[in-house]
Design a protein around this motif. Sequence first.
Motif, PDB file in Angstrom:
ATOM      1  N   HIS A 132      -4.459  18.249  13.841  1.00  0.00           N
ATOM      2  CA  HIS A 132      -2.901  18.399  14.427  1.00  0.00           C
ATOM      3  C   HIS A 132      -1.786  17.131  14.125  1.00  0.00           C
ATOM      4  CE1 HIS A 132      -4.412  13.738  14.118  1.00  0.00           C
ATOM      5  NE2 HIS A 132      -5.722  14.135  14.275  1.00  0.00           N
ATOM      6  N   ASP A 133      -2.814  16.567  12.422  1.00  0.00           N
ATOM      7  CA  ASP A 133      -1.016  16.349  11.626  1.00  0.00           C
ATOM      8  C   ASP A 133      -0.626  17.170  10.313  1.00  0.00           C
ATOM      9  OD1 ASP A 133      -4.187  16.575  10.119  1.00  0.00           O
ATOM     10  OD2 ASP A 133      -4.003  14.581   9.934  1.00  0.00           O
ATOM     11  N   GLY A 134      -1.114  18.325  10.160  1.00  0.00           N
ATOM     12  CA  GLY A 134      -0.525  19.846   9.941  1.00  0.00           C
ATOM     13  C   GLY A 134      -1.593  19.859   8.118  1.00  0.00           C
ATOM     14  N   GLU A 135      -2.401  18.877   8.334  1.00  0.00           N
ATOM     15  CA  GLU A 135      -3.565  19.201   6.948  1.00  0.00           C
ATOM     16  C   GLU A 135      -4.369  19.408   7.341  1.00  0.00           C
ATOM     17  OE1 GLU A 135      -2.887  17.859   4.052  1.00  0.00           O
ATOM     18  OE2 GLU A 135      -1.108  17.310   4.918  1.00  0.00           O
ATOM     19  N   TYR A 136      -5.580  20.690   6.426  1.00  0.00           N
ATOM     20  CA  TYR A 136      -6.270  21.813   6.793  1.00  0.00           C
ATOM     21  C   TYR A 136      -7.779  20.299   6.209  1.00  0.00           C
ATOM     22  CZ  TYR A 136      -2.914  25.461   7.128  1.00  0.00           C
ATOM     23  OH  TYR A 136      -2.163  26.617   8.043  1.00  0.00           O
ATOM     24  N   ALA A 137      -8.385  20.775   6.977  1.00  0.00           N
ATOM     25  CA  ALA A 137     -10.156  20.238   7.138  1.00  0.00           C
ATOM     26  C   ALA A 137     -11.179  21.312   6.697  1.00  0.00           C
ATOM     27  CB  ALA A 137     -10.026  19.434   7.580  1.00  0.00           C
ATOM     28  N   TRP A 138     -11.280  21.757   6.020  1.00  0.00           N
ATOM     29  CA  TRP A 138     -12.866  22.541   5.984  1.00  0.00           C
ATOM     30  C   TRP A 138     -13.815  21.866   7.638  1.00  0.00           C
ATOM     31  CZ3 TRP A 138     -13.497  26.569   3.293  1.00  0.00           C
ATOM     32  CH2 TRP A 138     -13.455  26.619   2.131  1.00  0.00           C
ATOM     33  N   VAL A 139     -13.885  23.586   7.983  1.00  0.00           N
ATOM     34  CA  VAL A 139     -15.202  23.503   8.735  1.00  0.00           C
ATOM     35  C   VAL A 139     -15.952  24.124   9.012  1.00  0.00           C
ATOM     36  CG1 VAL A 139     -13.171  22.673  10.732  1.00  0.00           C
ATOM     37  CG2 VAL A 139     -13.714  25.201  10.410  1.00  0.00           C
ATOM     38  N   LEU A 140     -17.148  23.961   9.423  1.00  0.00           N
ATOM     39  CA  LEU A 140     -18.795  25.494   9.503  1.00  0.00           C
ATOM     40  C   LEU A 140     -18.452  26.124  11.270  1.00  0.00           C
ATOM     41  CD1 LEU A 140     -21.370  26.401   8.582  1.00  0.00           C
ATOM     42  CD2 LEU A 140     -22.507  24.604   9.416  1.00  0.00           C
ATOM     43  N   VAL A 141     -18.310  27.372  11.272  1.00  0.00           N
ATOM     44  CA  VAL A 141     -18.037  28.109  12.235  1.00  0.00           C
ATOM     45  C   VAL A 141     -19.107  28.518  12.511  1.00  0.00           C
ATOM     46  CG1 VAL A 141     -16.579  29.278  13.535  1.00  0.00           C
ATOM     47  CG2 VAL A 141     -15.343  28.028  11.711  1.00  0.00           C
ATOM     48  N   SER A 142     -19.519  28.512  13.836  1.00  0.00           N
ATOM     49  CA  SER A 142     -20.883  28.394  14.095  1.00  0.00           C
ATOM     50  C   SER A 142     -20.633  29.902  15.391  1.00  0.00           C
ATOM     51  CB  SER A 142     -22.183  28.447  13.900  1.00  0.00           C
ATOM     52  OG  SER A 142     -22.296  27.256  12.960  1.00  0.00           O
ATOM     53  N   GLY A 143     -20.901  30.982  15.346  1.00  0.00           N
ATOM     54  CA  GLY A 143     -21.131  31.357  16.817  1.00  0.00           C
ATOM     55  C   GLY A 143     -22.023  32.472  17.369  1.00  0.00           C
ATOM     56  N   ALA A 144     -22.324  33.195  18.324  1.00  0.00           N
ATOM     57  CA  ALA A 144     -22.935  33.288  19.582  1.00  0.00           C
ATOM     58  C   ALA A 144     -23.057  34.366  20.164  1.00  0.00           C
ATOM     59  CB  ALA A 144     -24.967  32.640  19.642  1.00  0.00           C
ATOM     60  N   PRO A 145     -23.853  35.207  20.844  1.00  0.00           N
ATOM     61  CA  PRO A 145     -23.285  36.160  21.939  1.00  0.00           C
ATOM     62  C   PRO A 145     -24.021  35.529  23.565  1.00  0.00           C
ATOM     63  CG  PRO A 145     -25.100  37.137  20.694  1.00  0.00           C
ATOM     64  CD  PRO A 145     -24.338  36.260  20.024  1.00  0.00           C
ATOM     65  N   LEU A 146     -23.232  35.526  24.502  1.00  0.00           N
ATOM     66  CA  LEU A 146     -23.392  35.023  25.245  1.00  0.00           C
ATOM     67  C   LEU A 146     -23.981  36.018  26.320  1.00  0.00           C
ATOM     68  CD1 LEU A 146     -20.503  32.618  26.004  1.00  0.00           C
ATOM     69  CD2 LEU A 146     -23.088  31.990  25.810  1.00  0.00           C
ATOM     70  N   TYR A 147     -25.043  35.725  27.494  1.00  0.00           N
ATOM     71  CA  TYR A 147     -25.598  37.246  28.326  1.00  0.00           C
ATOM     72  C   TYR A 147     -25.542  37.161  29.536  1.00  0.00           C
ATOM     73  CZ  TYR A 147     -27.033  39.640  23.717  1.00  0.00           C
ATOM     74  OH  TYR A 147     -26.149  40.973  22.627  1.00  0.00           O
ATOM     75  N   ALA A 148     -24.591  37.773  31.185  1.00  0.00           N
ATOM     76  CA  ALA A 148     -25.130  37.495  32.256  1.00  0.00           C
ATOM     77  C   ALA A 148     -26.208  37.759  32.275  1.00  0.00           C
ATOM     78  CB  ALA A 148     -23.647  38.301  32.563  1.00  0.00           C
ATOM     79  N   THR A 149     -27.405  36.536  33.463  1.00  0.00           N
ATOM     80  CA  THR A 149     -28.628  36.905  34.040  1.00  0.00           C
ATOM     81  C   THR A 149     -28.807  38.837  33.890  1.00  0.00           C
ATOM     82  OG1 THR A 149     -27.574  36.542  36.420  1.00  0.00           O
ATOM     83  CG2 THR A 149     -28.188  34.524  35.312  1.00  0.00           C
ATOM     84  N   SER A 150     -27.941  39.356  34.647  1.00  0.00           N
ATOM     85  CA  SER A 150     -28.102  40.788  34.474  1.00  0.00           C
ATOM     86  C   SER A 150     -28.510  40.768  33.122  1.00  0.00           C
ATOM     87  CB  SER A 150     -27.423  41.708  35.158  1.00  0.00           C
ATOM     88  OG  SER A 150     -26.084  40.926  34.338  1.00  0.00           O
ATOM     89  N   GLY A 151     -28.407  40.257  31.986  1.00  0.00           N
ATOM     90  CA  GLY A 151     -28.741  40.661  30.570  1.00  0.00           C
ATOM     91  C   GLY A 151     -26.968  41.116  30.216  1.00  0.00           C
TER      92      GLY A 151
END
Length: 895
Positions: A108-127
């Motif tokens: 928010h202050d315009g500076e850049y920060a290093w982040v660890l980004v993790s993601g995983a797929p979502l599935y409905a109850t129907s699969g």
Amino acid sequence: MHHDRTEAQRAAPQPTDSVAFDIVDPDERFRALTDCTPVMMWICGVNGRATWFNRAWLEFTGAPLEEQLGDRWTELIHTDDRGRTLTEYESSFHARRRFSLECRLRRHDGEYAWVLVSGAPLYATSGSFAGYTGSCVDVTERRRSELALQSSQQQLRAMFNQAAVGMAIVDLRGRFEEVNQRLAETLGYAAEELAKLSIEEVTHPDHRQLTRDNMRRLLSGEMTSYQQEKRYLRRDGSDVLCLKTVSLLLDERGKPQRFIAVVEDISDRRLAERRMRENEHRLRLALRASGSGVFDWDLEVGKIIWSPELEELYGLEEGDFEGDIDGWRRRVVPEDAERVTKQIEDDMAAGLDECSYEFRAVLPDGRRRWLAGEAAFYYDDAGKPLRMIGVNLDVDERKRFAEALRESEERFRMLADNMAQFAWVADAQGWIFWYNQRWYDYTGTTLEEMQGWGWRDVHHPDYIEGVVERLQYSWDTGEPWEDTFPLRGKDGEYRWFLSRALPIRDASGRILRWFGTNTDITDQRQAEEALKEADRRKDEFLAMLAHELRNPLAPIRSGLDLMALEGQGAGDLVSLMQGQVGHLVRLVDDLLDVSRIMRGKIELRREPVELGALMRSTAEAVRPLLETREHELVVATPDDDVWLDADPVRIAQVIENLLNNAAKYTPNGGRIELVAEADESRATVAVRDNGVGIDRELLPNVFELFTQASRSLDRSQGGLGIGLTVVERLVHLHGGRISVHSDGVGRGSVFTVRLPRAEAPAPASPGTVEEKRVRPLRILVVDDNASAAYMLRRLLAKLGDHRIETAADGPAALEAAAEQRPELVFLDIGLPGMDGYEVARRLRAAPGTRSAWIVALTGYGQADDRRKSAEAGFDHHLVKPADIEDLERLLADLA
């Protein structure tokens, strides 16, 4: 965690677990859970476009939700990271797989920060595939810790390589793992050669057992380090005395790892008290991305729900957590559990909304892992705590990095404060911000006084301008700096220091800082000055010795020459005495030659020289000596002319000295051979004899100064033991080599000289040689030695019908010259009162003697004496006692 309930609550029916969860709306629970965590979370739809971000994300980025939905959030990624980040995101999305990466995200202050980004797929109850969910964790501090650790290691490496003493890291078997340049130089090896050897291979046999015993005592725990004076073997076979300090390095479990040795050459300072110890550990830490997991603690029922990610942080399989506070306590170091529990209770009692803490989790295999907790408290309207929702982050690597950095800095400070040199660190622009304790102990200053350019206050004012100029040049160019100058101590006295500074660079080559040292060389400089003064006094003594020896020799030689010319006395007796005078003259000449040669102050007068002719003439010159000892001399020269580019006088001196040496150590009636051979590039001259030979122990030292073979009184020939030294140096100056061989005592010896050949000179133009006849001359002899003047006058009178006058000092010489107007003046330099230089200048200024030949006839014959005589107006410079041939040549030149 237990909290008391009111009487009404205890009396009221208690809801089941399922009813308790139904009290809170699921969406509200999800919102509360995601909004209380500091981890940034997001969700995207089946088309890959963002549909939701939690509060932590919005607070981090500082932008409203509607400005980041869809694909607009990608604008927050640093331009250098955007391409690879979106490529990984899109490929993972299409493959329906998890992904994890690090990139820079704008805050928010315009500076850049290093982040660890993790993601995983979502599935409905129907699969069916429903999109993606993921999180972002700020890892900026971890990356900064990595850079700080790298910089600390670079400082340790620079100190190791720049140390003014030898250093080595040795494994437990005694083999070198790593050596610095100074140790390699001390032992005469290249660093890569020395690193292939062991301690024992370079240790003198007399000290090997003691070294083994000390290393065994280190490994057994009897001692942690030892110091020993020992001799090392250099690469050339010589030995060097060193002060060795050895320490045993242990790992974190106290198990021996390796030895570190500090080796200081104390050959010239056997009792030196300066010691330095260095301990260096190479840090090898494996890095991995930080994980995270969330929990929801219902304080009213005492149940805790852990996410699968959190269970993984504690080393558990999914569903193994018991779900209560006691289950958490069993998996945390007891003192940490008590501390964190009390902090949470105190924070809730104070009505705080959030809390943070750190603790050590105990994994099922006994390992410990540092975790950080961030949580939010939820209260009812009366202020009673209802729920604690939070996240645990894996900070084990960060904590280990911080601890390793602290230990590294502590080792660096300990090493720097205990090293013999001053040490300091400056930033990339040369601003010094740190000194070791040695600097403060010597200067008596503080960091506030010395930081930046404050160090100039302890520099000598006569040198500071040049020091600043050269140092600023290194700051500007990045070139290593080295200089020598005096620094003022707290006692007000100045001492001399050798100072160096090297740049420490990052992976891209950019200078991060400078590391410098100052080494006290005052004692070394004083020793060098004392040596120079001793050398000067020696030269003065040799010049005076030669002068005092030559003065009495002058009338003796002149008298003997006169007796020979007049036919007085027994001819063989006069010849014998002339030979002995010549021997004394050679001793004096050798003494001065070796002095000049050893100091590199002799100049060769090169010209084309035919080797065979030079050998024959030299052999004839020494034949009378050989005949007195009834030696057989055999001379064999090459069939064809062999030319050298050499100084004929000096090469003749080499051959003559070798023949004299052979005659000296060959019993009467012996055989001496002077033999020469040549190939396309070299000429070889050998002098063989069947004399006393040379002992094998003396053979390697035969060319050293003042070395002589053993001999009994009956074959003593005198000498100073410098003739062969002169020979070896003269051959070397001509680009040649000399060697000696003997099969032992009583079996003779052979000296072999090898010299480079030269092209034959162009034939000289034919001409006529006119024989000069000596005409009567007006001659003035000026010498304060009455005997020398008298004998020279008698000798000159015998060489021609000359008019000869004498004078004993400068004023008398000037008066006689004004009356006689001499054509030739033999002038001694060492006259009382007015010296010969001044007399010569006045003779050159007087009209009657301006064109006279002025010849220096003196006991002073060094190069500086000849230069001064030329500057004073002398035409020639003869050294006492003058050879009759030189006198005849001068008289003929004036005819």
